[in-house]
Structure formats: C-alpha cells, structure tokens
Design an enzyme around this catalytic site. Structure first.
Site, PDB file in Angstrom:
ATOM      1  N   SER A  86       2.263  35.794  14.869  1.00  0.00           N
ATOM      2  CA  SER A  86       1.812  36.417  16.118  1.00  0.00           C
ATOM      3  C   SER A  86       1.125  35.468  17.085  1.00  0.00           C
ATOM      4  CB  SER A  86       0.895  37.604  15.810  1.00  0.00           C
ATOM      5  OG  SER A  86       1.653  38.711  15.393  1.00  0.00           O
ATOM      6  N   LYS A  89       2.476  35.417  20.554  1.00  0.00           N
ATOM      7  CA  LYS A  89       1.985  36.286  21.629  1.00  0.00           C
ATOM      8  C   LYS A  89       1.143  35.515  22.648  1.00  0.00           C
ATOM      9  CE  LYS A  89       1.966  40.597  18.932  1.00  0.00           C
ATOM     10  NZ  LYS A  89       2.333  40.142  17.587  1.00  0.00           N
ATOM     11  N   SER A 324      -2.609  43.108  18.041  1.00  0.00           N
ATOM     12  CA  SER A 324      -1.365  42.369  17.802  1.00  0.00           C
ATOM     13  C   SER A 324      -0.153  43.305  17.795  1.00  0.00           C
ATOM     14  CB  SER A 324      -1.450  41.589  16.478  1.00  0.00           C
ATOM     15  OG  SER A 324      -0.597  40.471  16.501  1.00  0.00           O
TER      16      SER A 324
END
Length: 489
Positions: A86, A89, A324
């Site tokens: 993640s 991101k 997330s």
C-alpha cells in the site's frame, strides 16, 4: 408528476532534482549502506536493525533524507525495485491532489428523460444507503409519483473494467478487493464501496442461523446452510462468495448466545447494486418505477432532478489513506484518467499518476504501477523514489492536506492513527511519525516523516520483501523510533 476523453507527457527517466534535493548515491553496493550527516551512532544502529535474522535472504531497502535539503542521510539498497504494497498509494494520492485538486468532489445525479429515471455516478465511494434515500426524497419532493419507464443506472463515467491487472482471484470476495464502478454503494462508515454486510445471528441449537444483508438488496442472494450450535461451542462459520456469482453461501456452525456476526463480502455487479438500493429508497418515498432496473447512459438532454456531491478530496483523503482503502485508490486512478484523457480507465490514469510523480522530481524509471492501491504483486518501486516523492511533496500547495491524511504513530482513532494507531506507543515516535503503511504476504513497508530530537524533519522509506514468517513491522518501528531520536552531527 408522471415520468413517461488531454494527454500528459511522461518525463525522461533519470534523476530530476527539485527543491534542492540531492541525487541518491549511485555507488552503494547491494547489502551495503551509506550514512552521512547524522549523529555518530545512527548509521550503525540502522545497520544493526537490518541484520535481524528474520530478514536473512530477504530484500530490504531503507532510505533516509533530510526533508529540507533533500540530501540522502542513509541509504541501504535504496535503489532496489521492490513490491510496495500500500505504499503505492503515496504516488496515487499525490497525483490525486495535484491533478484533481483538494476541492475535488464526486457527483451523483438523478435525471429524467424519455419516460425513464437516470441515476448517474462519477465514482463516489462514500455513497451509502441513507444517501440514496436522501436522493429519493429529493425526487419525491419534485412531485414525481410514478416512473413509466425504467430506472437506468449510468456508470459510464468510467469504463466497465472492474478489477485491475494482477489482483489475485482468491482475493476478490473480500472487501479490500472490491470491484470498481462509477456507481456503487458503501455499507459502512469506513466506505468499503462495492461490498455488502452479511449479518448472522444465532437461533435455537440445531436450527438454521438467521442471516440478512445490509443494505437490503435483491442483487445479492444468500444461500444459508449454517446451523446454530450449542451455547459455548466453537464457531465454524464460513461466509463465501464465488467469483462471478451473485450468491453468498453461509456454512458451518454458530454458537447459541453468541453476539451477531458481521462479515463484509464484495458484490459482483456494483452498478446494479446501487440501482437496486436507490429503487428501494424511491419506493420507500412513494415513487413507483414500472420498468426494470438496468445499466445505460443518461441522455444529454435529460432534466436533472437531484444531485449529491461528496466531501472534498482534502477530507476524503483521511479515510482513504489512514484506513488504506484500496477501492478509493482505484477510483481515484480512474478519475484522474477521466480528467487528463477523457477516459476513466486504468490505462489512462496510471500513466498520469507516474507522470505526476516525475513532475515532483521522482525518477519514473524506478516505478512500475499496475494498480493504484498496491494490491497487485506486479507493482515495483524503489525506496529512493518514495523518499524523493515524500520530500518534494512538501513544496506543493496541497501538502498540508496530504500530510494530514497519513496515519499517525500511536494515536488512537481510525481517522487519526489509522493503521499506525497501535504502533510505537510510549516512544519518541508516538504522535511524531506520520507515514503510510503497506502489507502483503511477504511484503511490508513504511514510508513517511519523522522529526528528530534536534528538530530536523526527516523523510524515510522502509520496504521489505521476501522475509519468512509474519511481517517484521517491529523492525520498521525500531528504525522510525531511532530516527525520532536523531540529534545533529
């Protein structure tokens, strides 16, 4: 009343320096590190942390920079191309702020034309059943009592591709891997769009459990085969949805007297799910639809009856980054594609995200994006790329909102500490480290900001791939805590 695609140039690969950032050292051999400008023992302490036996045979990249100057203070295999999980991101959210803007809002509209009622979405992942209820109430207030034609769910703002390349088929029933649509429903305040909540309650021992869906919809069916077990017995409840199916099967046993279970599962057809939830809301507000609910496109001359806009991106970024949220990431990629190329697709959005990172001075040869969230194991990035992006983002007008969206170490609350709420408590990093987490099987990452004891703001990126056993997040924490104790050299 009765109702009868601008191109974005990708910069050349190479080290583009902005804001005084210094190029990363190119002469650090794999397995070696470079430390400069730090207190005398820090380099050795970081090296020692990375000698943990759990990282034997793993790939571990760590880069630390001075946030103000951009100079590299520590680099250990920082040029290795690793799975970011993640941490993907970070470029996605930076591009969303830079391209869409902090005030960007998603819009959902209800229109009428040709005897039909049209529900059009642009990707609002915050739409819940109550929001569709308010839209329905607004339609009823316009005097609409009956729709002679169909209810048309318009998701054409994005393409019809629901799942990015590289997502594992076994993940697709779980809320973190929900299907992306311009028109969808979130079942909860975490905005797990494209999913539905399965509620299971015990009945009498030996009888079928009670099961229901929230929000209520006819687009998802329940195949309830689970029974109620004796009070105090071990639960064996299983809730599964097979890919391609609109049926959720419940099996196993659920003990009598146990608290109600709530399980999220994805829906196969998010657009029709939204249409059905809205249709039920219309009925509840006295508006009858005679025709079917189907997908389609809103005519250009349709008359708008009601509109709902989302919170601005500056606020939406908190649940996105702190929790997330993968579906939000993929939705933003498509929204970016729609803005820069007139096409709401990954093919249009992902190159724009990469190009934006290049404009922030990050070397785009050091990143490969196959999705916006990091769930795909085909994504690759270097810690040097992430640290450069983090450092140079500080020069942007949207930085404060971006910084506020990052999880905060040791601080309770979903929208404060987020995925770092329980980590680094009682240390110098508590309330100090603002960073994005990342987790996949065999992958963990932590990249963000920390202020040293001397008041200096540091940027760091830590990415580990290929370790054995559970994620060594305590090593990430040890590094971040040590950085929080940095004093001037």
């Amino acid at each position: 009343m009765i109702i009868r695609s601008l191109g974005v140039a990708v910069p050349l690969a190479g080290s583009l320096v902005v804001g005084g950032a210094a190029p990363a050292p190119a002469d650090v051999a794999p397995g070696e590190s470079r430390a400069a400008g730090l207190d005398g023992e820090l380099g050795r302490d970081l090296d020692a942390a990375l000698k943990d036996r759990r990282l034997k045979g793993a790939k571990a990249g760590v880069v630390v920079r001075d946030a103000r100057s951009g100079s590299v203070l520590y680099d250990r295999d920082g040029g290795g191309r690793l799975m970011p999980a993640s941490n993907n991101k970070l470029p996605t959210s930076a591009a969303a702020f830079g391209i869409l803007g902090t005030d960007y809002r998603f819009r959902t509209t209800v229109s009428t034309g040709g005897g039909n009622l049209y529900l059009k979405g642009t990707g609002d992942t915050t739409m819940r059943a109550a929001d569709y209820g308010r839209l329905a109430a607004a339609v009823a207030e316009k005097g609409v009592k009956e729709v002679k034609g169909d209810l048309v769910a318009d998701d054409t703002w994005f393409d019809a591709d629901r799942v990015p390349d590289g997502w594992e088929p076994d993940d697709l029933q779980y809320a973190y891997a929900a299907r992306t649509s311009a028109l969808t429903v979130s079942p909860n305040a975490d905005f797990d769009a494209g999913s539905i909540e399965v509620r299971v309650a015990a009945s009498r021992p030996g009888r079928r459990v009670k099961a229901g869906l929230h929000p209520a919809t006819g687009t998802v069916k329940i195949d309830n085969r689970a029974t109620t077990g004796p009070r105090g017995s071990s639960p064996t409840l299983a809730v599964k949805r097979r890919n391609g199916s609109g049926t959720i099967r419940i099996t196993g046993r659920f003990p009598a007297g146990a608290p109600k279970a709530r399980v999220l599962r994805t829906v196969e057809r998010p657009t029709l799910y939204a249409g059905d939830v809205f249709r039920r809301a219309l009925k509840a507000h006295g508006v009858r639809v005679a025709g079917e609910t189907r997908r389609g496109r809103t005519p250009a001359d349709a008359e708008t009856l009601a509109t709902r806009t989302s919170m601005p991106l500056s606020r939406l970024a908190k649940p996105f980054m702190k929790l997330s949220n993968n579906v939000m990431a993929e939705t933003l990629v498509k929204a970016i594609g729609r803005k820069v190329a007139g096409e709401g697709s990954w093919a249009a959005g992902l190159p724009a995200v990469t190009a934006h990172a290049g404009r922030l001075g990050a070397d785009t040869s050091q990143i490969t994006m196959t999705d916006g969230s990091g769930l795909a194991r085909s994504n690759r990035v270097t810690p040097r790329f992430l640290s450069t992006l983090l450092g140079n983002a500080r020069e942007q007008a949207w930085f404060d909102a971006w910084y506020a969206s990052l999880p905060v170490a040791g601080k309770p609350g979903k929208l404060t500490g987020g995925t770092l709420a329980k980590r680094m408590r009682g240390t110098a990093a508590e309330g100090n480290v603002h960073a994005k987490t990342g987790t996949l099987t065999g992958v963990t990452a932590l990249s963000g900001y920390v202020r040293g004891r001397d008041g200096r703001l540091l940027v760091f990126s830590t990415v580990f791939n290929g370790y054995a056993g559970s994620a060594p997040k305590d090593i990430e924490d040890k590094i971040a805590v040590r950085l929080a104790g940095v004093r001037g050299s």
